[in-house]
Scaffold this active site. Structure first.
Site, PDB file in Angstrom:
ATOM      1  N   CYS B  43     -19.975  60.421 -62.702  1.00 42.90           N
ATOM      2  CA  CYS B  43     -19.177  61.250 -63.595  1.00 42.90           C
ATOM      3  C   CYS B  43     -18.919  60.481 -64.897  1.00 42.90           C
ATOM      4  O   CYS B  43     -18.142  59.522 -64.914  1.00 42.90           O
ATOM      5  CB  CYS B  43     -17.860  61.599 -62.884  1.00 42.90           C
ATOM      6  SG  CYS B  43     -16.499  62.059 -63.968  1.00 42.90           S
ATOM      7  N   CYS B  46     -15.326  59.945 -66.003  1.00 35.19           N
ATOM      8  CA  CYS B  46     -14.610  58.983 -65.161  1.00 35.19           C
ATOM      9  C   CYS B  46     -14.881  57.568 -65.646  1.00 35.19           C
ATOM     10  O   CYS B  46     -13.978  56.711 -65.667  1.00 35.19           O
ATOM     11  CB  CYS B  46     -15.035  59.097 -63.698  1.00 35.19           C
ATOM     12  SG  CYS B  46     -14.802  60.739 -63.002  1.00 35.19           S
TER      13      CYS B  46
END
Lengths: 471, 123
Positions: B43, B46
């Site tokens: 991600c 993230c």
């Protein structure tokens, strides 16, 4: 050598009050200007307090509409059985769902303010002079802010009938409601609370000194209260409370007088809720009434006021928000536009909802004379009520027009399901100069309740039966 | 001695267990897509948010708990019925939240130092 002039004031704008008006105003802040908002909730007499967002978010519109919806869903469950759904009987457990939603809105506002670089202080603000504010937090810590402009947006709080012994010690208000048996005096907040409490299964009585929904069209007010009585809310008309005492059992005993017979009576209740009007929060500002000009200015040139705190303005969230935004834009020099307070549509979220825009019939008669107005009206039945075997006696529409010429609409009134949704579109028509001709030339959407507005043709003057037939 | 406890968990069951073992404590949780063998998450947001969040951990209240939770691989996360979406009502990763309250920061909100600091320091 580069000389950077010292800032004359800490802030360009400080807003006192983080409710509908205050937040909308402060969020218009633009990057090179320093805006701050102070929000502080003085706990109610019962100790209730809440987060950022003001009355609407915490103890007004939002929880009220959700509780109203909870009660309506109770009625919907009963209707559903008539449509063939097999649903067992049950009582609602009003869990934390409503409070969780309110808290998520508190947080959302907090994030937005931070993101827009608006300084937020959870402190009680008061005026020292026209450019200086004294802020105190719950622990008593003080600080001083200087500012070029000030916007007062501290809103209002419910009033207590201070002349009734026991009222303050034993009664609660809409600040505390959610767990009560109700007994209160009759403004729209009272009816909305009584309505959803009855809908949620609580035995509720409304005590009314004189009339319900003062200031609203009284024929419509009657339909609203008739519906509530038919659906289980008790009304004590023309009665006034004299005192409240706490019994050894813990119940509250209310002594009240029937103003028609002058007889005194006593009744016991779990709770007593006062909804006798709201007063502007001006004590902490060391002010009394705040009267504003069309540009929200007070008697002091750099101090403005928006929302419930100002005298004579509608006590509504959308008007406070719009006024706040437009004021901020004028203060930063982006705009000249003033707030238009005319023809603001409102809805009372009683079990049978009532929505209106423009004048009441009484006000229209007063301004133009009974002979100069034409009132078109209709009693209609929502299609959904038929299978549900529900009584639609109070579902009614009334459009008050000037009698002559194009018959401009002066007032539009609707009782029925989703009254707010129905009326919002018509209020736009109002802004555009709605006439009876426009209504008649509009093709209705079928089958809806709203379409009945486009089919109005019976006048009060004709004396004919206004019940809609057919289809 | 740090004033907060940091716990690393992987998946919904481990997360629930960590929470139930710490009843009564103030819990902050950071949800991230799984990291690969090289420590990089699938991600990208993230990856961007993590140093920001870690940079603010010193502002956590005394006695609080910080749970670092890897939610799973990308296909698991994309399934709309995964336990994080269904039970915790997460809508995106990264998410930083204060457990048991509606206070949360989602996706690009986690890149903002002042929002993260606000969550750790305000009531």
């Amino acid at each position: 050598v580069i000389l950077i002039p010292a800032r004359k004031f800490d802030y360009d704008l400080v807003v006192i009050g983080g409710g509908s008006g205050g937040l909308a105003c402060s969020k218009e802040g633009i990057c090179h200007l320093y805006f701050a908002v102070l929000d502080y909730v003085e706990p109610s007499l019962k100790g209730t307090k809440w987060g950022l967002g003001g009355t609407c978010v915490n103890v007004g519109c939002i929880p009220k509409k959700l509780m109203h919806q909870a009660a309506l869903l109770g009625t919907a469950v009963k209707d559903a059985r008539k449509y063939g759904w097999q649903i067992p009987e049950s009582l609602p457990t009003m869990a934390d769902a409503v409070q969780n939603h309110v808290r998520s809105i508190n947080w959302g506002h907090r994030v937005q303010l931070q993101d827009k670089k608006v300084k937020y202080l959870n402190m009680n603000g008061s005026l020292v002079d026209k450019h200086t504010i004294r802020a105190v937090n719950a622990k008593g810590k003080e600080m001083t802010l200087t500012t070029k402009n000030i916007v007062l947006a501290t809103g209002g709080r419910p009033k207590y009938p201070t002349h009734v012994p026991g009222a303050m010690e034993f009664g609660i208000t809409s600040d505390d409601v959610f767990f009560v048996f109700l007994h209160c005096v009759c403004e729209d907040v009272a009816l909305e609370c009584a309505g959803f409490l009855t809908g949620l299964g609580l035995d509720t009585t409304v005590m009314v000194r004189s009339i319900a929904l003062r200031g609203f069209d009284q024929q419509m007010a009657g339909l609203v209260t008739d519906y509530m009585e038919a659906y289980g809310t008790k009304f004590s008309w023309r009665c006034a409370p004299k005192s409240v005492e706490k019994l050894p059992s813990g119940l509250l005993q209310v002594t009240w007088m029937d103003l028609k017979t002058k007889e005194e009576h006593k009744d016991s209740f779990n709770s007593v809720l006062w909804a006798v009007g709201r007063a502007p929060e001006t004590k902490t500002l060391n002010l009394e009434k705040i009267i504003v000009a069309a540009d929200e200015a007070t008697s002091v040139p750099n101090i403005f006021a928006i929302g419930d705190i100002s005298e004579g303005r509608p006590e509504l969230t959308p008007t406070a928000i719009k006024a706040g935004k437009l004021l901020a834009r004028r203060l930063v020099g982006h705009s000249d536009e003033l707030m238009n307070y005319e023809n603001v549509a409102t809805t009372v979220f009683t079990p049978l909802e009532y929505s209106c825009v423009g004048l009441s019939e009484e006000e229209a008669e007063k301004r133009h004379g009974k002979d100069q107005i034409e009132v078109y009206h209709a009693f209609y039945k929502p299609l959904e009520f038929t299978v549900a075997e529900r009584d639609a006696t109070q579902c009614y529409i009334k459009v008050i027009c000037l009698r002559e010429g194009e018959q401009r609409v002066l007032g539009l009134h609707f009782t029925g399901p989703n009254a707010g949704e129905v009326t919002q579109g018509f209020s736009l028509g109002f802004q555009c100069g709605l006439t009876y001709g426009h209504l008649r030339n509009t093709v209705g959407i079928h089958p809806t309740c709203a379409e009945e507005l486009t089919k109005l043709n019976i006048t009060k003057r004709s004396g004919l039966d206004a019940t809609v037939t057919g289809c | 001695m740090t004033k907060y406890e940091e716990v690393a968990v992987h998946g919904y069951d481990e997360f629930s267990k960590a929470v139930s073992e710490r009843k009564g404590k103030e819990i902050f949780a950071y949800f991230s897509g799984d990291k690969d063998g090289q420590g990089k998450s699938w991600c990208p947001d993230c990856v961007k948010a993590e140093p920001v969040v870690r940079g603010e951990l010193s502002h956590l209240p005394e006695g609080s708990v910080f749970i670092y939770c890897q939610v799973g691989d990308r296909p698991y996360w994309k399934d709309p019925n995964n336990e994080f979406k269904k039970t915790l009502k997460l809508t995106g990763v990264p998410t930083l939240l204060r457990y048991g309250t509606p206070q949360k920061l989602v996706e690009d909100e986690c890149f903002k130092v002042d929002l993260v600091r606000m969550m750790f320091t305000e009531d």
